[in-house]
Design an enzyme around this catalytic site. Structure first.
Site, PDB file in Angstrom:
ATOM      1  N   CYS A 271      55.457  21.642   5.627  1.00  0.00           N
ATOM      2  CA  CYS A 271      56.866  21.869   5.978  1.00  0.00           C
ATOM      3  C   CYS A 271      57.862  21.053   5.158  1.00  0.00           C
ATOM      4  O   CYS A 271      58.633  21.623   4.398  1.00  0.00           O
ATOM      5  CB  CYS A 271      57.071  21.561   7.457  1.00  0.00           C
TER       6      CYS A 271
HETATM    7  N1  LIG Z   1      51.535  23.512  10.182  1.00  0.00           N
HETATM    8  C1  LIG Z   1      52.591  23.039  10.805  1.00  0.00           C
HETATM    9  O1  LIG Z   1      52.595  21.910  11.267  1.00  0.00           O
HETATM   10  C2  LIG Z   1      53.836  23.876  10.999  1.00  0.00           C
HETATM   11  C3  LIG Z   1      54.812  23.443  11.912  1.00  0.00           C
HETATM   12  C4  LIG Z   1      55.945  24.225  12.127  1.00  0.00           C
HETATM   13  C5  LIG Z   1      56.112  25.396  11.403  1.00  0.00           C
HETATM   14  N2  LIG Z   1      55.159  25.786  10.495  1.00  0.00           N
HETATM   15  C6  LIG Z   1      55.379  27.051   9.798  1.00  0.00           C
HETATM   16  O2  LIG Z   1      54.558  28.050  10.413  1.00  0.00           O
HETATM   17  C7  LIG Z   1      54.108  28.993   9.449  1.00  0.00           C
HETATM   18  C8  LIG Z   1      52.583  29.082   9.482  1.00  0.00           C
HETATM   19  O3  LIG Z   1      52.054  27.829   9.073  1.00  0.00           O
HETATM   20  P1  LIG Z   1      50.567  27.380   9.402  1.00  0.00           P
HETATM   21  O4  LIG Z   1      50.526  25.917   9.128  1.00  0.00           O
HETATM   22  O5  LIG Z   1      50.146  27.864  10.727  1.00  0.00           O
HETATM   23  O6  LIG Z   1      49.765  28.194   8.273  1.00  0.00           O
HETATM   24  P2  LIG Z   1      48.180  28.391   8.186  1.00  0.00           P
HETATM   25  O7  LIG Z   1      47.864  28.609   6.755  1.00  0.00           O
HETATM   26  O8  LIG Z   1      47.486  27.299   8.930  1.00  0.00           O
HETATM   27  O9  LIG Z   1      47.918  29.738   8.985  1.00  0.00           O
HETATM   28  C9  LIG Z   1      48.368  30.969   8.578  1.00  0.00           C
HETATM   29  C10 LIG Z   1      47.334  32.025   8.931  1.00  0.00           C
HETATM   30  O10 LIG Z   1      47.893  33.291   8.600  1.00  0.00           O
HETATM   31  C11 LIG Z   1      46.849  34.112   8.110  1.00  0.00           C
HETATM   32  N3  LIG Z   1      47.450  35.207   7.348  1.00  0.00           N
HETATM   33  C12 LIG Z   1      47.994  35.189   6.126  1.00  0.00           C
HETATM   34  N4  LIG Z   1      48.464  36.401   5.797  1.00  0.00           N
HETATM   35  C13 LIG Z   1      48.206  37.213   6.844  1.00  0.00           C
HETATM   36  C14 LIG Z   1      48.437  38.573   7.103  1.00  0.00           C
HETATM   37  N5  LIG Z   1      49.045  39.369   6.212  1.00  0.00           N
HETATM   38  N6  LIG Z   1      48.022  39.094   8.281  1.00  0.00           N
HETATM   39  C15 LIG Z   1      47.395  38.307   9.187  1.00  0.00           C
HETATM   40  N7  LIG Z   1      47.143  37.000   8.996  1.00  0.00           N
HETATM   41  C16 LIG Z   1      47.542  36.462   7.845  1.00  0.00           C
HETATM   42  C17 LIG Z   1      45.999  33.158   7.312  1.00  0.00           C
HETATM   43  O11 LIG Z   1      44.691  33.662   7.090  1.00  0.00           O
HETATM   44  C18 LIG Z   1      46.027  31.910   8.182  1.00  0.00           C
HETATM   45  O12 LIG Z   1      44.960  31.883   9.099  1.00  0.00           O
HETATM   46  C19 LIG Z   1      54.703  28.537   8.126  1.00  0.00           C
HETATM   47  O13 LIG Z   1      55.912  29.184   7.919  1.00  0.00           O
HETATM   48  C20 LIG Z   1      54.950  27.061   8.347  1.00  0.00           C
HETATM   49  O14 LIG Z   1      55.987  26.571   7.519  1.00  0.00           O
HETATM   50  C21 LIG Z   1      54.025  25.058  10.295  1.00  0.00           C
END
Ligand SMILES: NC(=O)c1ccc[n+]([C@@H]2O[C@H](COP(=O)([O-])OP(=O)(O)OC[C@H]3O[C@@H](n4cnc5c(N)ncnc54)[C@H](O)[C@@H]3O)[C@@H](O)[C@H]2O)c1
Length: 437
Positions: A271
């Site tokens: 982030c």
């Molecule tokens: N990790 C954090 O602490 C956090 C906190 C707040 C917000 N965010 C935001 O949340 C969002 C997700 O982050 P994350 O850390 O969970 O990512 P991540 O990579 O851990 O998880 C994303 C998942 O989405 C799946 N994916 C990708 N493309 C896809 C599709 N077309 N269809 C279905 N599944 C699909 C991936 O395989 C993966 O399992 C981002 O925008 C991030 O900035 C993350």
């Protein structure tokens, strides 16, 4: 609307979570915990299989929680996207990284929206949770979702609600963090609020999709800029012979008007190093420069170089050069007590140290081996910590202050410790072996 609320209350509404990662899985857990049936979607077959076998994929969602959700019949994972039709609400939690040119990489949001559009049916609520620039939901998603003839706000509903999850935070898990919600129409917003209120402590409705998108960006810019400020102050105070951590501790006693941020070896995670640049990119379309963000980025990306410089100086004091020295990096995760290495400054530190001819190993209790990332492929395995192995290293570099580490013991068994986190603050013996950086 009344029917939607009734179905939420009766728990007959089916929630779809698309993207079962660090954000999607805890979110699915909260809805299942509230008694709603959750269907999780991911393109990663392996993840789907692991979750369906009752095991977790992230450290801070224990296996038992996934097992319980599965046993109660409240959670199922699938890679079969045609089952999106079964969900009444689809919450999209896919990655929003930067491209190699540091511009928003919208491929995941775009592709997942196309998938949702393919199976979109009347009455569904679609919510984007991924962090992104203001305008994404309306400008990028809406046209894709409407291209098969269904009209947003009439046939289906569209909202944006940013995930504010803080992995590893024991005081606030997903369900304790109020949810900001913006809708395309009032009804979209109210439907999203009604749904989230079933599982999350509180919702905060804002006037538009863009206000909700901007709120999340503000939170992350705020952190990024304040961390840069203390990183700069650390360097200034160091020249003056003042310990920045002592100063922050003292300033933090002010009961109002001050919130502590802490310096470190550089920014990490999915982030803070990334999201502010989504705004920078969007602001350019309006002929605006985001100078605070650019300056903060400049200072924060310089921190690993500052740390390496301190490692070199500390070795120099002991008549050693970095070239040929053995360095053990403690902690690979981007912050304490988690298993996420994305954008971790430890990775950059390892690369910088190697480039200067050091022989580098790492230890991280939560990351047994490195795996290939988009920009990095370290090919390393975590070394087991023993007193004898610690003694072999010319310098032990604390990059992540995991609580599992016994710092007294680490210092006792090391020749030299460079500490980027003030993790050794409580160590009483052998303080002459510790250098803060
Ligand atoms: N990790 C954090 O602490 C956090 C906190 C707040 C917000 N965010 C935001 O949340 C969002 C997700 O982050 P994350 O850390 O969970 O990512 P991540 O990579 O851990 O998880 C994303 C998942 O989405 C799946 N994916 C990708 N493309 C896809 C599709 N077309 N269809 C279905 N599944 C699909 C991936 O395989 C993966 O399992 C981002 O925008 C991030 O900035 C993350």
């Amino acid at each position: 609307m009344a029917d939607w609320k009734r179905r939420v209350a009766e728990k007959t509404l089916r929630v779809g979570v698309l993207g079962l990662g660090y954000v999607g899985l805890p979110l699915a857990r909260e809805f299942a915990g509230a008694g709603l049936k959750v269907l999780g979607f991911d393109i990663d077959d392996q993840k789907v299989a692991i979750l369906n076998s009752g095991l977790s994929i992230i450290k801070h969602v224990p296996h038992e929680q996934v097992k319980k959700m599965r046993e109660k019949g409240l959670f199922e994972a699938t890679a079969d996207m045609s089952r999106l039709r079964e969900a009444d609400a689809v919450l999209i939690c896919v990655p929003t990284p930067l491209t190699a040119n540091r511009e928003p990489d919208m491929q995941f949001v775009e592709k997942s929206t196309q998938t949702v559009a393919r199976y979109l049916r009347k009455g569904q609520l679609i919510v984007l949770e991924s962090t992104t620039y203001p305008g994404t939901t309306r400008e990028l998603m809406l046209p894709i979702l409407e291209k098969n003839g269904l009209k947003a706000g009439r046939d289906f509903h569209l909202a944006y609600s940013p995930e504010r999850e803080d992995p590893g935070n024991k005081s606030y898990t997903t369900k304790d963090i109020p949810k900001v919600v913006g809708g395309l129409t009032n009804e979209c917003k109210e439907m999203a609020c009604a749904l989230y209120e079933a599982a999350i402590v509180r919702t905060i409705a804002v006037s538009s999709l863009e206000a909700a998108e901007a709120a999340k960006i503000l939170e992350n810019v705020y952190r990024c800029v304040n961390i840069a400020m203390v990183n700069e102050l650390k360097q200034v105070f160091e020249r003056m012979g003042i310990d920045v951590w002592e100063v922050i501790g003292a300033a933090s006693t002010k009961p109002f008007g001050y919130h502590p941020f802490y310096p470190g070896p550089g920014l990490g995670g999915h982030c803070i190093p990334i999201d502010p640049f989504y705004l920078t990119w969007k602001a350019r379309q309006y002929g605006m420069a985001t100078r605070f963000i650019e300056l903060a980025g400049e200072i924060n990306t310089g921190m690993p170089h500052y740390v390496v410089q301190h490692v070199m100086e500390a070795l120099n004091e002991r008549k050693k050069s970095l070239k040929g020295s053995k360095v053990l990096v403690l902690g690979l995760a981007y912050k304490k007590d988690i298993d996420d290495v994305r954008e971790s400054p430890s990775i950059e530190l390892i690369e910088l140290l190697r480039a200067k001819g050091a022989k580098v190993d790492y230890n991280d209790p939560y990351i047994p081996a490195t795996h290939k990332q988009r920009e990095h492929d370290l090919g390393m395995k975590s070394r087991k910590l023993t007193g004898a192995m610690l003694k072999q290293y010319d310098v032990v570099l604390i990059s992540t202050d995991h609580s599992a580490y016994d710092y007294e013991w680490i210092v006792e068994n090391s020749q030299l410790v460079v500490d980027t986190r003030n993790a050794t603050a409580g160590v009483r013996k052998n303080r002459n072996r510790i250098v803060k950086a």
